[in-house]
Design a protein around this motif. Structure first.
Motif, PDB file in Angstrom:
ATOM      1  N   TYR A 303       0.919  -1.275   0.011  1.00  0.00           N
ATOM      2  CA  TYR A 303       0.118   0.011  -0.029  1.00  0.00           C
ATOM      3  C   TYR A 303       0.972   1.292  -0.152  1.00  0.00           C
ATOM      4  N   THR A 304       2.246   1.234   0.722  1.00  0.00           N
ATOM      5  CA  THR A 304       2.942   2.342   0.895  1.00  0.00           C
ATOM      6  C   THR A 304       3.420   2.472  -0.685  1.00  0.00           C
ATOM      7  N   THR A 307       0.910   4.107  -2.794  1.00  0.00           N
ATOM      8  CA  THR A 307       0.772   5.461  -2.493  1.00  0.00           C
ATOM      9  C   THR A 307       1.997   6.321  -3.098  1.00  0.00           C
ATOM     10  N   ASN A 311       1.953   9.542  -5.865  1.00  0.00           N
ATOM     11  CA  ASN A 311       1.954  10.875  -5.645  1.00  0.00           C
ATOM     12  C   ASN A 311       3.465  11.344  -6.064  1.00  0.00           C
ATOM     13  N   ALA A 333       4.502   9.108   3.794  1.00  0.00           N
ATOM     14  CA  ALA A 333       3.451   8.361   3.934  1.00  0.00           C
ATOM     15  C   ALA A 333       2.894   7.946   5.183  1.00  0.00           C
TER      16      ALA A 333
END
Length: 469
Positions: A303-304, A307, A311, A333
């Protein structure tokens, strides 16, 4: 506003009474010019401003007073002003009402010789019931109300829509029941617009049978849940509508694969060929993870990594030139602190154009789109080639900054001059929610749901079921 209405009514009643006496006795056969009563002395532009301030409901009431006020109130510019203040952007309203209101199949030439009455359009749009919109993406599902400005919820899609060998009915039932439960609404109260990823791409009999089986399963589940009417449309077509187009090529970067879908007048041209590239959001995130591990950048979860991809990453217009630049950037994060990336930022998206960098043996995105365009050109479906020269991007990873510019540049370099002239690549018009907004555009049309949905009775008769896919 009530005072204004009384003033108008009194003025018009008095004036109309006097005019009727004059016309019936002193001047037989002579028709008086339209009169607004005492308001005749007010300049027309001032009256229009008053009506705009009064709002659509009061303006409509004034139109019932007499023929003169009805003529003034029915002016299209007034209702265009009111439509400008609606949920949908005016450009989308105009596109929808002129191109999509007749339903599917889309009319290439308007059968209406009379100009469109935006007063009637406004009135009908106000009466359109709220609908449930479910955008069942290959990675994430977005759901919400057609009268809302954006999806009200989203969750990972836990259903493989294209896997017909699994017990499809039970999985679909569980999927839709979960969505309705999260929205806290009874299925029987509202029409539903379902957006689904393109699947079973080929034009073979086997693929057609698979698509038909999936259509029937979706409609069976929803009608068994007592949904009043269903509109099921593929994501590529909805993304095209969101970009205010009915023809073009949609590049949908999905969760596992990227599909290149040619669409003419709202219909997927499977006979031309839907190209599929074995690269999607999952591969891009996985490649970024590999790059971070190679550079000893530690993280706790995928998930990190996702992300950071969303971004920090972008697509370089010139990959070799970007290697010589300082592209370092940082992002914090949640729960894991700050991360700093450099070349990883543009190397991740480069996999779309150089798949072998990520260990994938397939053609690059630009090559697949160019091949699709070549097939469209060879098919000679229309008298000119302009219909396939608009490329609309959709999908979460298609939102990477620079992707549209790079793809357009590569297409100009790959295709011969006559075919490449006029090519335009459009980034996702509404970001990750582009297909959902395309569904919202349909669900707010003045002719919805009658022109776009299928009812349980029609489903049993097998009518209209072959549409929209």
């Amino acid at each position: 506003m009530a005072t204004l209405l009384r003033k108008v009514w009194g003025s018009v009643s008095t004036r109309s009474g006097l005019h009727s006496e004059t016309s019936s006795t002193d001047r037989p056969g002579f028709e008086e010019p339209p009169s607004l009563g005492e308001f005749d002395r007010i300049p027309m532009d001032i009256l229009m401003q008053v009506l705009k301030l009064a709002g659509p409901k009061t303006s409509a009431k004034m139109g019932m007073l007499c023929k003169s006020w009805r003529s003034l109130v029915s002016d299209n510019t007034l209702w265009i002003f009111f439509l400008h203040n609606q949920l949908e952007p005016w450009d989308s309203v105009l596109f929808g009402e002129t191109k999509l209101a007749s339903g599917y199949p889309i009319e290439t030439f308007s059968s209406q010789m009379m100009p469109l009455s935006f007063m009637k359009v406004y009135s009908k749009r106000a009466e359109v019931p709220g609908s449930v919109i479910i955008d069942g993406g290959s990675g994430y599902c977005k759901f919400g109300w057609s009268k809302y400005t954006c999806p009200s919820g989203r969750s990972p899609t836990f259903l493989e829509f294209g896997n017909i060998e699994s017990p499809m009915y039970s999985r679909l039932r569980h999927f839709f029941a979960t969505i309705y439960s999260r929205m806290r609404v009874k299925p029987s109260f509202h029409p539903v617009v379902v957006s689904l990823p393109i699947c079973h791409y080929d034009d073979t009999e086997s693929a057609k049978a698979s698509r038909q089986q999936l259509k029937e399963a979706i409609h069976s589940v929803l009608f068994d849940m007592n949904v009043p009417s269903v509109c099921a449309v593929n994501q590529a077509t909805l993304a095209l509508y969101a970009a205010r187009r009915t023809s073009g090529i949609v590049v949908n970067v999905g969760f596992q694969v990227t599909s290149i879908v040619p669409i003419l007048n709202g219909e997927v041209m499977r006979k031309v060929g839907v190209e599929v590239v074995g690269l999607g959001a999952l591969k891009l995130t996985g490649y970024l993870r590999e790059l971070m591990q190679q550079n000893n950048i530690h993280f706790e979860s995928m998930y990190t990594v996702r992300t950071l991809k969303e971004n920090l990453c972008f697509v370089a217009e010139d990959y070799e030139a970007e290697l010589c630049k300082d592209t370092q950037a940082s992002y914090q994060a949640a729960g894991e602190g700050w991360f700093t990336l450099s070349k990883e930022r543009f190397q991740t998206g480069e996999v779309l154009f150089q798949p072998r960098m990520g260990g994938v043996r397939t053609m690059g995105l630009h090559e697949a789109v160019a091949l699709c365009m070549d097939h469209c050109h060879a098919a000679e479906l229309t008298c000119d080639d302009s219909w396939f020269k608009t490329v609309v991007l959709s999908g979460g990873s298609a939102c990477l900054p620079g992707l549209a510019v790079r793809l357009q540049k590569e297409l100009y370099g790959l295709l011969p001059s006559p075919m490449s002239d006029g090519i335009r690549v459009i980034p996702p018009p509404y970001g990750t929610d582009t297909a959902w907004f395309g569904a919202r555009l349909i669900s707010n049309l003045s002719t919805f749901p009658s022109h776009w949905c299928i009812t349980k009775k029609q489903f049993r008769r097998k009518s209209k079921l072959n549409l929209l896919w």
